[in-house]
Write an enzyme that holds these catalytic residues in place. Sequence first.
Site, PDB file in Angstrom:
ATOM      1  N   ASN A  95       0.847  -1.199   0.000  1.00 24.69           N
ATOM      2  CA  ASN A  95       0.000   0.000   0.000  1.00 24.69           C
ATOM      3  C   ASN A  95       0.883   1.250   0.000  1.00 24.69           C
ATOM      4  OD1 ASN A  95      -2.330   1.478  -0.032  1.00 24.69           O
ATOM      5  ND2 ASN A  95      -3.125   0.705   1.915  1.00 24.69           N
ATOM      6  N   HIS A 136      -8.722   3.380   8.409  1.00 23.06           N
ATOM      7  CA  HIS A 136      -9.279   2.112   7.934  1.00 23.06           C
ATOM      8  C   HIS A 136     -10.691   1.862   8.443  1.00 23.06           C
ATOM      9  CE1 HIS A 136      -5.119   0.962   6.771  1.00 23.06           C
ATOM     10  NE2 HIS A 136      -5.734   0.166   5.920  1.00 23.06           N
TER      11      HIS A 136
END
Length: 474
Positions: free
Chosen positions: A335, A366
């Site tokens: 990521n 998240h």
Amino acid sequence: MTYHGSKIFSFLSQSIGLPLDQLNFLISQISAIIIGLLFRYYLKPCPQNTLKRHLVAFLIGILLGNFCYGDQMWHLFLQGFVCYLALLFCPRKYVHLVTFVFSMGYLSSMHIYRLLYDYGNYTLDISGQMMVATQKLTSLAFAYYDGMRKPQDLNDDQKQQSIKECPHIIEFLGYIFNFQGIIVGPLCYYQDYIDFITGNNILTKQKKTDDGGESSKIVQPDVTFVLIKKLVYTVLIAIIFFKVTLVYPLSSNLLPEILEKGIFYRFVYYYVSASSQRVKYYLAWVLADAVNNASGLGFNGYDENGNAKWDLVSNVRILKVEMGQSMKEVFDNWNIQTQLWFRRIAYDRLPTGKTLGVFVLSAFWHGFYPGYYLTFVLCAFLVYAGRGMRRKIRPFFLNNRILKFFYDILSWIFTIFVLNYSAASFDLMDMERAFKFYNSWYWCVHIAVLVIVLILPGGSTKKKKVVQDDEKKE
């Protein structure tokens, strides 16, 4: 939660057995690749095409977004509208804070809504794209704030990304809603996007002329080979996804018939099922990279052999993740654009507690599933423990090639094990299943990490610039 995207291909979804949200995602990305190739061919970067490139990227992005997300697109519009007003009217020395608080607050409200009404469901909805939009909006606001600061107060990266003037509304809409990143991202920074639209990224990085001078003509580097390569990778990853990931879900490790097996069988089964969960991210990110490259976005200059590099917005280096010898190495290649965002927004700006601050931001970004927090707290300690190991233990193995070889092998085995172990609670999401999983492994990694942190005092603490330089090398 009811899927809000287009239902026009429901008949095809039912006939092939692929969920409609996943089918729409695939159709959107394939369409974006085709549109990207046309965009690159017919709207070449030049002054007379700049406005057209912004408008086409924005308008097609809205169409694709509406196809995938339906009426949920209004969340992106509202979040973007408020943040643009902040850029226009908020005192510049506070604009980054206002934008950060509002965009993260809006994103958090979407996470909470999904937590309450769609717990544990993976149906494609707008929250994923809002995570990317939040990155774009906050990074833009921080770059705009940096544009008013004194150069001596900025690091080299902040100087390069800083923005002196507030973006025009067309530039802003193109950046937030462009078709290349509207479905899955990943994050592309504002200055990089503007350079792509104008062609400045090519002018500043393209090869010299035959006489060694600079060329004023924008010559787009060929993208054929890299695009085919990434599409082939996408197909191979998709095969693994359907043949392994869907067949061996991580939750199957909690089945009684698996728990009753011997430790070696469980270890192999756990390795296959846990490692294959990363494949779904590889699939989305490699395909997204192909979408970006098809339109010309992602060009990052030339290597020492004169070959064009197309990794500016790449989000993962798969082999480096799977062969990593430390959690830091894994995080650096996983990521990637989000890791860069964490660094630019938090790590480079916090006076103390930088690593912990990054993991707290990561957890809030998240969402609020309890399993996420179990993962991120453990990962923070894993980074500290790994740093201590590499500083205090690794030097003893460097003077002997055989010992170093075995150390590297053991480091890789341990890293891939703890990576899968720490990510288990993230994939399982809820506390009960996560605790059941960790109980089945006797909390072995938690205990080992705690012991390492305690017996290597100071090994994970950066106190001097020399140590900071060593960490970068690691």
